[in-house]
Design a protein around this motif. Structure first.
Motif, PDB file in Angstrom:
ATOM      1  N   PRO A  97     109.447 -45.272  86.591  1.00 43.93           N
ATOM      2  CA  PRO A  97     109.419 -44.677  87.933  1.00 43.93           C
ATOM      3  C   PRO A  97     108.400 -45.350  88.845  1.00 43.93           C
ATOM      4  O   PRO A  97     107.348 -45.806  88.382  1.00 43.93           O
ATOM      5  N   VAL A  98     108.712 -45.407  90.125  1.00 40.98           N
ATOM      6  CA  VAL A  98     107.804 -45.926  91.148  1.00 40.98           C
ATOM      7  C   VAL A  98     107.656 -44.860  92.228  1.00 40.98           C
ATOM      8  O   VAL A  98     108.653 -44.378  92.774  1.00 40.98           O
ATOM      9  N   ASP A  99     106.436 -44.493  92.531  1.00 38.66           N
ATOM     10  CA  ASP A  99     106.144 -43.502  93.562  1.00 38.66           C
ATOM     11  C   ASP A  99     105.963 -44.227  94.893  1.00 38.66           C
ATOM     12  O   ASP A  99     104.912 -44.821  95.149  1.00 38.66           O
ATOM     13  N   GLY A 100     106.990 -44.203  95.723  1.00 37.84           N
ATOM     14  CA  GLY A 100     106.932 -44.913  96.990  1.00 37.84           C
ATOM     15  C   GLY A 100     105.933 -44.327  97.965  1.00 37.84           C
ATOM     16  O   GLY A 100     105.424 -45.040  98.843  1.00 37.84           O
ATOM     17  N   ARG A 101     105.618 -43.057  97.841  1.00 39.00           N
ATOM     18  CA  ARG A 101     104.697 -42.423  98.783  1.00 39.00           C
ATOM     19  C   ARG A 101     103.238 -42.717  98.444  1.00 39.00           C
ATOM     20  O   ARG A 101     102.464 -43.146  99.292  1.00 39.00           O
ATOM     21  N   ASP A 102     102.845 -42.485  97.196  1.00 38.50           N
ATOM     22  CA  ASP A 102     101.427 -42.598  96.831  1.00 38.50           C
ATOM     23  C   ASP A 102     101.117 -43.756  95.897  1.00 38.50           C
ATOM     24  O   ASP A 102      99.941 -44.064  95.677  1.00 38.50           O
ATOM     25  N   GLY A 103     102.141 -44.382  95.345  1.00 37.80           N
ATOM     26  CA  GLY A 103     101.900 -45.430  94.357  1.00 37.80           C
ATOM     27  C   GLY A 103     102.383 -46.795  94.770  1.00 37.80           C
ATOM     28  O   GLY A 103     102.650 -47.644  93.911  1.00 37.80           O
ATOM     29  N   MET A 104     102.473 -47.056  96.066  1.00 39.39           N
ATOM     30  CA  MET A 104     102.961 -48.353  96.549  1.00 39.39           C
ATOM     31  C   MET A 104     102.288 -48.723  97.858  1.00 39.39           C
ATOM     32  O   MET A 104     101.981 -47.850  98.678  1.00 39.39           O
ATOM     33  N   ILE A 105     102.089 -50.028  98.053  1.00 34.58           N
ATOM     34  CA  ILE A 105     101.584 -50.543  99.323  1.00 34.58           C
ATOM     35  C   ILE A 105     102.303 -51.844  99.644  1.00 34.58           C
ATOM     36  O   ILE A 105     102.543 -52.670  98.762  1.00 34.58           O
ATOM     37  N   SER A 254     113.313 -66.871  99.209  1.00 32.31           N
ATOM     38  CA  SER A 254     112.954 -67.790 100.302  1.00 32.31           C
ATOM     39  C   SER A 254     112.562 -67.059 101.585  1.00 32.31           C
ATOM     40  O   SER A 254     112.873 -67.503 102.688  1.00 32.31           O
ATOM     41  N   LEU A 255     111.852 -65.951 101.448  1.00 36.54           N
ATOM     42  CA  LEU A 255     111.419 -65.182 102.607  1.00 36.54           C
ATOM     43  C   LEU A 255     109.914 -65.315 102.846  1.00 36.54           C
ATOM     44  O   LEU A 255     109.285 -64.424 103.426  1.00 36.54           O
ATOM     45  N   SER A 256     109.335 -66.441 102.421  1.00 34.06           N
ATOM     46  CA  SER A 256     107.882 -66.601 102.493  1.00 34.06           C
ATOM     47  C   SER A 256     107.351 -66.514 103.921  1.00 34.06           C
ATOM     48  O   SER A 256     106.228 -66.057 104.140  1.00 34.06           O
ATOM     49  N   GLY A 257     108.115 -66.938 104.894  1.00 35.10           N
ATOM     50  CA  GLY A 257     107.640 -66.929 106.271  1.00 35.10           C
ATOM     51  C   GLY A 257     107.416 -65.543 106.840  1.00 35.10           C
ATOM     52  O   GLY A 257     106.694 -65.381 107.840  1.00 35.10           O
ATOM     53  N   TYR A 258     108.000 -64.528 106.211  1.00 35.49           N
ATOM     54  CA  TYR A 258     107.812 -63.162 106.701  1.00 35.49           C
ATOM     55  C   TYR A 258     106.538 -62.525 106.153  1.00 35.49           C
ATOM     56  O   TYR A 258     106.142 -61.454 106.615  1.00 35.49           O
ATOM     57  N   ARG A 259     105.901 -63.177 105.159  1.00 35.42           N
ATOM     58  CA  ARG A 259     104.636 -62.719 104.593  1.00 35.42           C
ATOM     59  C   ARG A 259     104.726 -61.274 104.112  1.00 35.42           C
ATOM     60  O   ARG A 259     104.099 -60.363 104.660  1.00 35.42           O
ATOM     61  N   LEU A 260     105.514 -61.067 103.064  1.00 37.77           N
ATOM     62  CA  LEU A 260     105.719 -59.732 102.517  1.00 37.77           C
ATOM     63  C   LEU A 260     105.383 -59.697 101.033  1.00 37.77           C
ATOM     64  O   LEU A 260     105.816 -60.548 100.264  1.00 37.77           O
ATOM     65  N   GLY A 261     104.611 -58.724 100.648  1.00 36.89           N
ATOM     66  CA  GLY A 261     104.330 -58.477  99.245  1.00 36.89           C
ATOM     67  C   GLY A 261     104.305 -56.981  99.007  1.00 36.89           C
ATOM     68  O   GLY A 261     104.186 -56.178  99.945  1.00 36.89           O
ATOM     69  N   VAL A 262     104.428 -56.597  97.747  1.00 32.13           N
ATOM     70  CA  VAL A 262     104.404 -55.190  97.381  1.00 32.13           C
ATOM     71  C   VAL A 262     103.570 -55.037  96.114  1.00 32.13           C
ATOM     72  O   VAL A 262     103.726 -55.806  95.162  1.00 32.13           O
ATOM     73  N   ALA A 263     102.685 -54.061  96.105  1.00 32.17           N
ATOM     74  CA  ALA A 263     101.953 -53.685  94.892  1.00 32.17           C
ATOM     75  C   ALA A 263     102.278 -52.234  94.598  1.00 32.17           C
ATOM     76  O   ALA A 263     102.342 -51.401  95.511  1.00 32.17           O
ATOM     77  N   PHE A 264     102.500 -51.929  93.305  1.00 33.34           N
ATOM     78  CA  PHE A 264     102.854 -50.567  92.956  1.00 33.34           C
ATOM     79  C   PHE A 264     102.324 -50.237  91.564  1.00 33.34           C
ATOM     80  O   PHE A 264     102.116 -51.116  90.731  1.00 33.34           O
ATOM     81  N   GLY A 265     102.064 -48.924  91.373  1.00 34.32           N
ATOM     82  CA  GLY A 265     101.516 -48.493  90.092  1.00 34.32           C
ATOM     83  C   GLY A 265     100.430 -47.455  90.285  1.00 34.32           C
ATOM     84  O   GLY A 265     100.659 -46.417  90.913  1.00 34.32           O
TER      85      GLY A 265
END
Length: 405
Positions: A97-105, A254-265
């Protein structure tokens, strides 16, 4: 550590796009023969012109722009609707499970996520286990935050192809010595090896035994090749509060130009990361966040085609590299990096990297960026135009012969 010493450790000469700042006058006396003509290839990063971004990504970005302020000024950790949408997809992909509200940025690229995760878990004097070789920023970030590195060796050369080659006893020794954080990439950057299910289970068990936090960089976990099984750490028997996983659509998609990353846990670590992001960059670019709606929602067959394209390039480059007497190149099991070990040369391998750019128009990253023990290796990102990449590695092989010891 003085501020001057701290920033001296953050050398950027070999980072993608920075090679133009290198001094080359010191090697002019070493040059032999004429330049080899050919289309320049920059293996320090992928070519998004050769491998186009996910279909529909620009339209989603444009829709974000049209939405205006509601998209531009999201929560610091990112738009809640996008987080919850992506959380469901990541849960299905990673098996937990991934908590999109409190466990992701959502962060400005996975590099931003890595910075925030290390900053949220490491302070002066803290002991951190890192893999050698591994992503070059891992070492630099630990040093920047004045942590103490406890290296753990990855013997990707001798290990059979069923294992990445992590020294698990060495990892336990690091935990026994007081490491409270373990930082690693899977698949490994630069070697492209994938940790076996048993290696991942052992990492989870050791982290649980010693109460350590694990930061798992899984940037290339979607791009794995034939007969490779990928095991997600967070789906193992490990306390969810002890794991932060980092992913993003910048490489495979190949979406590097949009500068997107996600951390979760870990909710507690994510909360710290948000507080820091609030004073570093406020948020990931608001309009760009909209592009995450395309992630894990590509057209049917699109990802399979992308994997096939990269595997074909990988295989052709391996043929050239393995034709160099005295060289070694393990086949990457995932990702888009090759990390060949070159034979002995009449010039230093650091100088050869500069010579290669000057005489062959080929840019690679020296192995010393990833470990002090891999100075005879170079890293190539083979997410390139297929024919241009093969021709560039053929030029590399020609120069190896020209400068062979």
């Amino acid at each position: 550590m003085s501020i001057e010493a701290k920033f001296k450790k953050l050398g950027t000469d070999n980072a993608p796009g920075q090679e133009v700042r290198q001094q080359t006058s010191d090697i002019e006396s070493l040059l032999r023969g004429a330049a080899i003509e050919g289309r320049p290839v920059d293996f320090s990063h992928g070519d998004v012109d050769a491998h186009e971004p996910t279909p529909g990504s620009f339209e989603l970005f444009s829709a974000g722009v049209a939405l205006g302020g509601a998209q531009a000024y999201t929560e610091y950790r990112g738009d809640i609707g996008i987080r919850e949408l992506v959380a469901g997809r990541l849960a299905a992909f990673t098996g937990a499970p991934v908590d999109g509200r409190d466990g992701m940025i959502i962060t400005p690229g996975t590099q931003g996520a890595l910075f925030l995760a290390v900053a949220a878990t490491v302070s002066r004097g803290d002991k951190v286990a890192i893999v050698q070789p591994d992503y070059f920023a891992n070492r630099k970030l630990v040093e920047f935050f004045e942590g103490e590195m406890l290296p753990v060796q990855l013997d990707y050369v001798s290990a059979d192809e069923s294992r990445a080659g992590l020294d698990l006893s060495g990892l336990e020794d690091a935990f026994k010595a007081g490491a409270k954080v373990f930082l690693f990439s899977n698949p490994n950057n630069p070697a492209g090896v994938v940790y076996s299910a048993e290696e991942v289970r052992q990492i989870a068990a050791l982290a649980g035994k010693y109460g350590a936090t694990v930061i798992a960089d899984q940037l290339y976990s979607r791009l794995h090749y034939t007969r490779v099984t990928y095991t997600h750490l967070r789906a193992q028997a490990i306390n969810a509060e002890n794991v932060v996983t980092i992913m993003g659509p910048s490489k495979t998609e190949s979406l590097s130009g949009y500068r997107l990353g996600v951390a979760f846990g870990s909710k507690s670590v994510i909360a710290r990361m948000e507080k820091l992001q609030a004073i570093v960059s406020l948020r990931a670019a608001g309009y760009s966040q909209a592009v995450l709606r395309s992630w894990f929602d590509e057209p049917e067959g699109w990802m399979d085609d992308r994997i096939r394209q990269h595997q074909a390039i990988r295989d052709d480059l391996l043929k050239v590299l393995r034709g160099i007497e005295g060289a070694f190149a393990r086949a990457p099991q995932a990702g888009s990096y090759l990390f060949p070990r070159l034979p002995a040369l009449s010039v230093s391998h650091a100088d050869f990297v500069k010579i290669l750019r000057l005489q062959a128009g080929v840019i690679v990253t020296p192995g010393t960026e990833f470990s002090p023990h891999t100075g005879d290796s170079v890293r190539l990102n083979f997410s390139q135009d297929h024919l241009a990449a093969v021709a560039a590695v053929e030029r590399l092989a020609s120069l190896v012969e020209r400068y062979r010891a």
